[in-house]
Motif scaffolding. Sequence first.
Motif, PDB file in Angstrom:
ATOM      1  N   GLU A 119     -27.773 -23.411 -21.387  1.00 35.81           N
ATOM      2  CA  GLU A 119     -27.021 -23.041 -20.338  1.00 35.81           C
ATOM      3  C   GLU A 119     -26.141 -24.459 -19.841  1.00 35.81           C
ATOM      4  O   GLU A 119     -24.777 -24.117 -19.687  1.00 35.81           O
ATOM      5  CB  GLU A 119     -27.913 -22.678 -19.061  1.00 35.81           C
ATOM      6  CG  GLU A 119     -27.078 -22.281 -17.868  1.00 35.81           C
ATOM      7  CD  GLU A 119     -28.081 -21.623 -16.696  1.00 35.81           C
ATOM      8  OE1 GLU A 119     -27.683 -20.827 -16.266  1.00 35.81           O
ATOM      9  OE2 GLU A 119     -29.052 -22.512 -16.239  1.00 35.81           O
ATOM     10  N   MET A 120     -26.869 -25.303 -19.987  1.00 40.64           N
ATOM     11  CA  MET A 120     -26.137 -26.909 -19.588  1.00 40.64           C
ATOM     12  C   MET A 120     -25.015 -27.174 -20.794  1.00 40.64           C
ATOM     13  O   MET A 120     -23.905 -27.368 -20.428  1.00 40.64           O
ATOM     14  CB  MET A 120     -27.257 -28.111 -19.754  1.00 40.64           C
ATOM     15  CG  MET A 120     -26.572 -29.281 -19.243  1.00 40.64           C
ATOM     16  SD  MET A 120     -27.579 -30.666 -19.364  1.00 40.64           S
ATOM     17  CE  MET A 120     -27.968 -30.693 -20.820  1.00 40.64           C
ATOM     18  N   PHE A 121     -25.451 -26.988 -21.970  1.00 37.89           N
ATOM     19  CA  PHE A 121     -24.399 -26.929 -22.945  1.00 37.89           C
ATOM     20  C   PHE A 121     -23.110 -26.264 -23.001  1.00 37.89           C
ATOM     21  O   PHE A 121     -22.176 -26.396 -23.168  1.00 37.89           O
ATOM     22  CB  PHE A 121     -25.180 -26.833 -24.135  1.00 37.89           C
ATOM     23  CG  PHE A 121     -24.028 -26.602 -25.465  1.00 37.89           C
ATOM     24  CD1 PHE A 121     -23.201 -27.417 -26.076  1.00 37.89           C
ATOM     25  CD2 PHE A 121     -24.205 -25.320 -25.952  1.00 37.89           C
ATOM     26  CE1 PHE A 121     -22.282 -27.189 -27.183  1.00 37.89           C
ATOM     27  CE2 PHE A 121     -23.175 -24.954 -27.016  1.00 37.89           C
ATOM     28  CZ  PHE A 121     -22.333 -26.289 -27.504  1.00 37.89           C
ATOM     29  N   HIS A 122     -23.618 -24.833 -22.673  1.00 38.29           N
ATOM     30  CA  HIS A 122     -22.346 -23.850 -22.647  1.00 38.29           C
ATOM     31  C   HIS A 122     -21.412 -24.012 -21.288  1.00 38.29           C
ATOM     32  O   HIS A 122     -20.245 -23.823 -21.532  1.00 38.29           O
ATOM     33  CB  HIS A 122     -23.129 -22.502 -22.526  1.00 38.29           C
ATOM     34  CG  HIS A 122     -22.199 -21.431 -22.490  1.00 38.29           C
ATOM     35  ND1 HIS A 122     -21.650 -20.688 -21.263  1.00 38.29           N
ATOM     36  CD2 HIS A 122     -21.565 -20.790 -23.550  1.00 38.29           C
ATOM     37  CE1 HIS A 122     -20.770 -19.606 -22.013  1.00 38.29           C
ATOM     38  NE2 HIS A 122     -20.750 -19.789 -23.019  1.00 38.29           N
ATOM     39  N   LEU A 123     -22.101 -24.418 -20.273  1.00 37.88           N
ATOM     40  CA  LEU A 123     -21.133 -24.935 -19.190  1.00 37.88           C
ATOM     41  C   LEU A 123     -20.430 -25.946 -19.444  1.00 37.88           C
ATOM     42  O   LEU A 123     -19.250 -25.939 -19.112  1.00 37.88           O
ATOM     43  CB  LEU A 123     -21.976 -25.035 -17.939  1.00 37.88           C
ATOM     44  CG  LEU A 123     -22.754 -23.955 -17.083  1.00 37.88           C
ATOM     45  CD1 LEU A 123     -23.591 -24.430 -16.058  1.00 37.88           C
ATOM     46  CD2 LEU A 123     -21.491 -23.186 -16.736  1.00 37.88           C
ATOM     47  N   ALA A 124     -20.826 -26.801 -20.119  1.00 34.04           N
ATOM     48  CA  ALA A 124     -19.985 -28.023 -20.488  1.00 34.04           C
ATOM     49  C   ALA A 124     -18.843 -27.889 -21.480  1.00 34.04           C
ATOM     50  O   ALA A 124     -17.594 -28.180 -21.270  1.00 34.04           O
ATOM     51  CB  ALA A 124     -21.052 -29.083 -21.179  1.00 34.04           C
ATOM     52  N   ARG A 130     -15.926 -33.680 -19.218  1.00 34.14           N
ATOM     53  CA  ARG A 130     -15.878 -34.676 -19.710  1.00 34.14           C
ATOM     54  C   ARG A 130     -16.727 -35.636 -18.892  1.00 34.14           C
ATOM     55  O   ARG A 130     -16.724 -35.796 -17.711  1.00 34.14           O
ATOM     56  CB  ARG A 130     -14.537 -35.260 -19.886  1.00 34.14           C
ATOM     57  CG  ARG A 130     -13.695 -34.570 -20.798  1.00 34.14           C
ATOM     58  CD  ARG A 130     -12.109 -35.072 -20.819  1.00 34.14           C
ATOM     59  NE  ARG A 130     -11.457 -34.428 -22.073  1.00 34.14           N
ATOM     60  CZ  ARG A 130     -11.306 -34.585 -23.134  1.00 34.14           C
ATOM     61  NH1 ARG A 130     -12.120 -35.813 -23.650  1.00 34.14           N
ATOM     62  NH2 ARG A 130     -10.813 -34.020 -24.162  1.00 34.14           N
ATOM     63  N   SER A 131     -17.181 -36.796 -19.681  1.00 34.70           N
ATOM     64  CA  SER A 131     -17.897 -37.972 -18.699  1.00 34.70           C
ATOM     65  C   SER A 131     -16.692 -38.632 -17.657  1.00 34.70           C
ATOM     66  O   SER A 131     -15.609 -38.584 -18.142  1.00 34.70           O
ATOM     67  CB  SER A 131     -18.556 -38.921 -19.714  1.00 34.70           C
ATOM     68  OG  SER A 131     -17.542 -39.602 -20.467  1.00 34.70           O
ATOM     69  N   GLU A 132     -17.376 -39.362 -16.883  1.00 34.68           N
ATOM     70  CA  GLU A 132     -16.444 -40.005 -16.007  1.00 34.68           C
ATOM     71  C   GLU A 132     -16.420 -41.360 -16.224  1.00 34.68           C
ATOM     72  O   GLU A 132     -16.032 -42.265 -15.443  1.00 34.68           O
ATOM     73  CB  GLU A 132     -17.256 -39.698 -14.450  1.00 34.68           C
ATOM     74  CG  GLU A 132     -16.959 -38.274 -13.930  1.00 34.68           C
ATOM     75  CD  GLU A 132     -17.594 -38.079 -12.615  1.00 34.68           C
ATOM     76  OE1 GLU A 132     -17.808 -38.942 -12.102  1.00 34.68           O
ATOM     77  OE2 GLU A 132     -17.638 -36.987 -12.225  1.00 34.68           O
ATOM     78  N   THR A 133     -16.307 -41.741 -17.480  1.00 30.48           N
ATOM     79  CA  THR A 133     -15.970 -42.876 -17.951  1.00 30.48           C
ATOM     80  C   THR A 133     -14.818 -43.082 -18.643  1.00 30.48           C
ATOM     81  O   THR A 133     -13.880 -42.293 -18.614  1.00 30.48           O
ATOM     82  CB  THR A 133     -17.155 -43.563 -19.095  1.00 30.48           C
ATOM     83  OG1 THR A 133     -16.974 -42.670 -20.077  1.00 30.48           O
ATOM     84  CG2 THR A 133     -18.531 -43.182 -18.550  1.00 30.48           C
ATOM     85  N   VAL A 134     -14.191 -44.244 -18.599  1.00 25.35           N
ATOM     86  CA  VAL A 134     -12.952 -44.753 -19.438  1.00 25.35           C
ATOM     87  C   VAL A 134     -12.829 -44.008 -20.900  1.00 25.35           C
ATOM     88  O   VAL A 134     -11.847 -43.432 -21.115  1.00 25.35           O
ATOM     89  CB  VAL A 134     -12.807 -46.124 -19.733  1.00 25.35           C
ATOM     90  CG1 VAL A 134     -11.321 -46.567 -20.559  1.00 25.35           C
ATOM     91  CG2 VAL A 134     -12.803 -46.862 -18.323  1.00 25.35           C
ATOM     92  N   TRP A 135     -13.773 -43.741 -21.481  1.00 22.78           N
ATOM     93  CA  TRP A 135     -14.083 -43.077 -22.648  1.00 22.78           C
ATOM     94  C   TRP A 135     -13.694 -41.594 -22.734  1.00 22.78           C
ATOM     95  O   TRP A 135     -13.156 -41.170 -23.494  1.00 22.78           O
ATOM     96  CB  TRP A 135     -15.482 -43.511 -23.560  1.00 22.78           C
ATOM     97  CG  TRP A 135     -15.628 -43.040 -24.916  1.00 22.78           C
ATOM     98  CD1 TRP A 135     -14.583 -42.971 -25.776  1.00 22.78           C
ATOM     99  CD2 TRP A 135     -16.674 -42.716 -25.729  1.00 22.78           C
ATOM    100  NE1 TRP A 135     -15.064 -42.517 -27.072  1.00 22.78           N
ATOM    101  CE2 TRP A 135     -16.258 -42.275 -26.937  1.00 22.78           C
ATOM    102  CE3 TRP A 135     -17.851 -42.494 -25.221  1.00 22.78           C
ATOM    103  CZ2 TRP A 135     -17.304 -41.791 -27.797  1.00 22.78           C
ATOM    104  CZ3 TRP A 135     -18.930 -42.210 -26.275  1.00 22.78           C
ATOM    105  CH2 TRP A 135     -18.659 -42.040 -27.631  1.00 22.78           C
ATOM    106  N   PRO A 142     -22.735 -34.449 -26.578  1.00 19.75           N
ATOM    107  CA  PRO A 142     -23.937 -34.868 -26.291  1.00 19.75           C
ATOM    108  C   PRO A 142     -24.972 -34.035 -25.967  1.00 19.75           C
ATOM    109  O   PRO A 142     -26.260 -34.015 -26.168  1.00 19.75           O
ATOM    110  CB  PRO A 142     -23.784 -36.096 -25.407  1.00 19.75           C
ATOM    111  CG  PRO A 142     -22.560 -35.977 -24.803  1.00 19.75           C
ATOM    112  CD  PRO A 142     -21.725 -35.236 -25.626  1.00 19.75           C
ATOM    113  N   TYR A 143     -24.503 -33.014 -25.019  1.00 20.79           N
ATOM    114  CA  TYR A 143     -25.402 -32.215 -24.582  1.00 20.79           C
ATOM    115  C   TYR A 143     -25.742 -30.876 -25.546  1.00 20.79           C
ATOM    116  O   TYR A 143     -26.963 -30.480 -25.192  1.00 20.79           O
ATOM    117  CB  TYR A 143     -24.539 -31.301 -23.466  1.00 20.79           C
ATOM    118  CG  TYR A 143     -24.484 -31.691 -21.919  1.00 20.79           C
ATOM    119  CD1 TYR A 143     -24.847 -33.304 -21.871  1.00 20.79           C
ATOM    120  CD2 TYR A 143     -23.858 -31.171 -21.035  1.00 20.79           C
ATOM    121  CE1 TYR A 143     -24.609 -33.697 -20.481  1.00 20.79           C
ATOM    122  CE2 TYR A 143     -23.518 -31.731 -19.767  1.00 20.79           C
ATOM    123  CZ  TYR A 143     -24.049 -33.139 -19.506  1.00 20.79           C
ATOM    124  OH  TYR A 143     -23.851 -33.704 -18.353  1.00 20.79           O
TER     125      TYR A 143
END
Length: 182
Positions: A119-124, A130-135, A142-143
């Motif tokens: 569920e977590m992977f599918h939502l992402a 996206r991560s809230e970093t510069v990258w 990763p999920y």
Amino acid sequence: MTEMTRRDAPAAIRAIGHVSTLCGVVAAALIFVSVLITCQMIFLRAVLGQSTVWQTEAVIYMMIGATLLGLPYVQKLRGHVGVDLVPGLLPAGARKALALAVLSATIVMIGLMLFYGWEMFHLAWERNWRSETVWGVKLWIPYLAVPLGFALFALQLVADLWAVATGHDDADPNVAPEDRRH
């Protein structure tokens, strides 16, 4: 498994064992690459005085991935923490019943973790998180390690359950402890 039971094990159990071994190799490779990236990051910061952008996040994701993808290999080796005091005091039939009950309960628990990990992977994936970093890495990448790691772990657990139930496994209580591979 002892040589006798390993040779007699059904092809499906042997194939799942090979997949679990491959997971162990992938997990080790992820850890190795994480160490290399960490060294590169230290060199950039300490020697060249430069900042880093993606390294810390990549190492965190790789270590989590290594942990989750390593689960089936550790299960194959019987490396997870276990208490053997009670089974050691039980007669063979009760030990086998206990092993079957514990494996079954573990499969149910891992199934729940697999469901919520998916569920977590599918939502992402669906919401393009996206991560809230510069990258700004796409988080589904990763999920994905969560449902994949738990699915492969569950597969190894099912193979172990079947192997114990059919007598093709070291965990079979009828196999003397001195005949088991450690």
